[in-house]
Design an enzyme around this catalytic site. Structure first.
Site, PDB file in Angstrom:
ATOM      1  N   GLU A 284      -7.350  -0.130   2.883  1.00  0.00           N
ATOM      2  CA  GLU A 284      -7.813  -0.609   1.579  1.00  0.00           C
ATOM      3  C   GLU A 284      -9.312  -0.907   1.602  1.00  0.00           C
ATOM      4  OE1 GLU A 284      -4.973  -2.805  -1.293  1.00  0.00           O
ATOM      5  OE2 GLU A 284      -6.146  -4.359  -0.308  1.00  0.00           O
ATOM      6  N   GLU A 287     -11.089   2.360   1.486  1.00  0.00           N
ATOM      7  CA  GLU A 287     -10.978   2.909   0.132  1.00  0.00           C
ATOM      8  C   GLU A 287     -11.964   2.231  -0.816  1.00  0.00           C
ATOM      9  OE1 GLU A 287      -7.603   3.624  -3.373  1.00  0.00           O
ATOM     10  OE2 GLU A 287      -7.129   2.377  -1.617  1.00  0.00           O
ATOM     11  N   CYS A 310      -0.955  -4.839  -2.679  1.00  0.00           N
ATOM     12  CA  CYS A 310      -0.042  -5.411  -1.677  1.00  0.00           C
ATOM     13  C   CYS A 310       1.191  -6.043  -2.305  1.00  0.00           C
ATOM     14  CB  CYS A 310      -0.769  -6.468  -0.849  1.00  0.00           C
ATOM     15  SG  CYS A 310      -2.178  -5.832   0.056  1.00  0.00           S
ATOM     16  N   SER A 330      -5.310   0.248  -5.769  1.00  0.00           N
ATOM     17  CA  SER A 330      -5.491   0.892  -4.472  1.00  0.00           C
ATOM     18  C   SER A 330      -4.269   1.743  -4.171  1.00  0.00           C
ATOM     19  CB  SER A 330      -5.669  -0.166  -3.381  1.00  0.00           C
ATOM     20  OG  SER A 330      -5.555   0.412  -2.100  1.00  0.00           O
ATOM     21  N   LYS A 369      10.048  -7.421  -3.049  1.00  0.00           N
ATOM     22  CA  LYS A 369      10.020  -6.558  -1.870  1.00  0.00           C
ATOM     23  C   LYS A 369      11.324  -5.777  -1.714  1.00  0.00           C
ATOM     24  CE  LYS A 369       5.915  -7.360  -0.171  1.00  0.00           C
ATOM     25  NZ  LYS A 369       4.916  -6.267  -0.056  1.00  0.00           N
ATOM     26  N   GLU A 372      10.802  -2.916  -3.985  1.00  0.00           N
ATOM     27  CA  GLU A 372       9.815  -2.022  -3.398  1.00  0.00           C
ATOM     28  C   GLU A 372      10.443  -1.157  -2.303  1.00  0.00           C
ATOM     29  OE1 GLU A 372       5.301  -2.638  -1.888  1.00  0.00           O
ATOM     30  OE2 GLU A 372       6.822  -3.648  -0.660  1.00  0.00           O
ATOM     31  N   GLU A 377      10.068   6.959  -3.379  1.00  0.00           N
ATOM     32  CA  GLU A 377       8.893   7.553  -2.733  1.00  0.00           C
ATOM     33  C   GLU A 377       8.638   6.974  -1.348  1.00  0.00           C
ATOM     34  OE1 GLU A 377       7.093   4.444  -5.635  1.00  0.00           O
ATOM     35  OE2 GLU A 377       8.846   5.772  -5.523  1.00  0.00           O
ATOM     36  N   CYS A 514       1.923 -15.352  -1.992  1.00  0.00           N
ATOM     37  CA  CYS A 514       3.204 -15.191  -1.294  1.00  0.00           C
ATOM     38  C   CYS A 514       3.805 -16.532  -0.863  1.00  0.00           C
ATOM     39  CB  CYS A 514       3.033 -14.300  -0.074  1.00  0.00           C
ATOM     40  SG  CYS A 514       2.432 -12.647  -0.459  1.00  0.00           S
TER      41      CYS A 514
END
Length: 594
Positions: A284, A287, A310, A330, A369, A372, A377, A514
């Site tokens: 990141e 990037e 994230c 990102s 999560k 996710e 993908e 978090c």
């Protein structure tokens, strides 16, 4: 300030005009039970529909009882909170609520934390005198959470959190009378709604009508399978909160005990998601520098600000509410998914086994999560990079299930090579931590100079929206930070309107980041608890010998042996992703924000 004086249970109290009886009583330590009311001053959050009627009190000179959460104090008022009339009214209301509530306390994950259970206990309710019709709603299950509206008591805390704090707008009250319930638009399943899976509604639900999806049995099953190699990764925010479920004060790090417990549960390898956080910074941060370089070169197509990716709750929020800003995200995967991708390629090759034989479990502070990890993908030929994601409270239950005396455990160490991390990886668990970690590395990569002062205090704190400008040796890098999706909306609206002044924006969906995730031990929005959890992570960071992600020798080894350079073709294949306009997927294109 104008004040009023009144008497509550024969005690005089003076409060500002406009104060409710409930708050006035609280100021002198008189407890009035509530179910629908909740006031979280630190988050500027108040849920006050006056719906449950459990907080009724008796006011001299008034014929009927009054809801203390709604009734403002008046000068000379005399209030009684525990007369036989008041107590009988409360008992009747609670008994009626219980009469339409499933009697599943023994198998309910809220057992011991249920507010209805506590109120019923305090009122001495030992039998259900009223028998009537029971609600019959179908259980709604998504990848991250369950909705059992048979348990809903219409407190509407979830609705207030979803609308006013998170601005997601997935939940609202529908129907009337006995059929009234909190539901989604058009009463779709939660997976077909605009839910971002942040889990903050779960954190505030008093009765487990909303709960995290239970994956404990899946974990036990793979641990019992002799043909599987089972590894586990633990997120940074877990270690600063897990102890609370075993009697430790908030902010006590239990990293070593957690590692020992996981080994005793039977995991073959115990690794640290902080390793993948360091890896995320490499990708990141690179990037960000690439995008800034293109911007300086006059590239009209470069997308700035770069928004962190994230947090899956935040990513889902962008995909559904601001699909026109997807390219600002990102492309770097989250640490959870980077870890899974590396574990099932690099580490599986080191072990000499097929990825299908390796099971990756993650312990996260977050319900999103789970969603996710289930995204298609993030799978290779149907085999997911992360097989099972559990949240902090689930890990606590597994430890109890195994009859492990957590408080007496010795400290253990993470396994290598995926267990070594820097202080930069640790602070990922709190708001501002991701961008501070990225700044430490990006500064040195850009300037080619040593960064001596690594503590960026200007990026820290629990203000909902923050900003700072960091001098990269003559290049001013403007950074925006938000935690909580309502606060994030303010920053992304600027991006959408073309008025954002930032080069980079960090967003975490949950208040505090978090550390305040929907899967953490219940903290009822207390900023004091969040402060303590965050401080523990910063202490661990300060005590680390290595505090910059690019200094992690195991990260350096990974790039040398396997990935090449940050953002290389192989790194992009394994560690980067793409996003979708989820409004189109859900058939809500007429509402799109493009």
């Amino acid at each position: 300030m104008e004040t009023v004086k009144l008497t509550i249970d024969k005690r005089e109290v003076e409060v500002p005009k406009g104060t409710t009886i409930l708050d006035a009583a609280k100021s002198i330590s008189i407890d009035i039970p509530t179910l629908c009311y909740m006031k979280l001053e630190d988050l500027n959050y108040e849920n006050n529909p006056g719906a449950c009627r459990v907080c009724m009190v008796e006011i001299e000179g008034r014929r009927n009882l009054a809801p203390s959460c709604k009734q403002e104090c008046l000068d000379g008022m005399v209030v009684h909170t525990r007369t036989p009339r008041v107590i009988n009214a409360r008992r009747t209301v609670v008994e009626l609520i219980i009469s339409n509530h499933p009697a599943e306390c023994l198998i309910c994950s809220k057992n011991g934390y249920c507010e209805l259970q506590k109120v019923a206990y305090d009122l001495g309710i030992r039998e259900i005198r009223y028998q009537g019709e029971q609600s019959r709603f179908e259980l709604d299950r998504s990848a991250s959470m369950d909705r059992n509206m048979n348990k809903c008591i219409m407190c509407r805390r979830c609705e207030t959190m979803c609308h006013k704090i998170q601005t997601v707008g997935a939940l609202t009250a529908v129907q009337r009378g006995f059929d009234a319930v909190v539901s989604t638009a058009f009463e779709k399943d939660i997976a077909g709604s605009t839910c971002s899976y942040c889990g903050q509604c779960v954190s505030l639900c008093p009765v487990n009508a909303l709960s995290g999806r239970n994956s404990q049995q899946q974990v036990l099953d793979v641990l019992a399978d002799p043909d599987k190699v089972v590894i586990i990764q633990t997120a940074p925010a877990v270690r600063t909160a897990l102890g609370e479920d075993f009697g430790f004060e908030p902010g006590i790090l239990v990293t070593g005990k957690m590692v020992t417990a996981l080994h005793q549960l039977g995991f073959d390898y115990v690794f640290d998601t902080d390793f993948a956080a360091d890896l995320t910074i490499m990708e990141e941060g690179t990037e960000l520098l690439q995008r800034v370089a293109k911007y300086q070169a006059g590239d009209p197509d470069v997308k700035l600000p770069l928004m962190t990716s994230c947090c899956p709750g935040w990513v889902s929020f962008v995909e559904q509410h601001f699909p026109g800003q997807i390219e600002n995200l990102s492309t770097a995967k989250s640490p959870q998914q980077m870890f899974g991708a590396i574990a099932k390629t690099y580490f599986a090759e080191k072990l000499g086994i097929d990825r299908n034989k390796l099971v990756v479990v993650s312990v996260m502070p977050c319900l999103a999560k789970k969603y996710e990890a289930s995204r298609p993908e993030f799978a290779v030929d149907g085999n997911p990079d992360v097989d099972i994601s559990i949240y902090t409270r689930e890990l606590a239950r597994l430890i109890r299930y195994a009859n492990i005396n957590f408080s007496e455990l010795p400290d253990g160490d993470f396994d290598h090579p995926l267990g070594k991390s820097t202080g930069a990886g640790v602070i990922f668990g709190t708001t501002g931590g991701v961008i501070e970690a990225a700044t430490r590395t990006a500064y040195e990569l850009y300037t080619k100079k040593n960064l001596e002062k690594v503590d960026f205090e200007e990026l820290r704190g629990l203000a909902g929206v923050r900003s700072a400008t960091i001098d990269f040796d003559g290049l001013p890098v403007k950074i925006g930070i938000a935690h909580g999706l309502g606060n994030a909306r303010k920053l992304i609206e600027e991006v959408k309107n073309g008025t954002s002044p930032y080069h980079a924006i960090e967003v975490m969906a949950c208040p505090g980041g978090c550390i305040g995730g929907g899967g953490q031990p219940f903290h009822c929005g207390s900023m004091d608890v969040l402060h303590r959890r965050a401080s523990a992570l910063y202490r661990e960071d300060a005590g680390k010998k290595l505090r910059k992600s690019h200094e992690n020798p195991y990260i350096q080894q990974l790039y040398k042996e396997y990935l090449g350079e940050p953002c290389s073709p192989r790194a992009h294949e394994l560690l980067h992703t793409h996003y979708f306009d989820r409004k189109e997927q859900l058939g809500l294109t007429v509402l799109t924000d493009k």
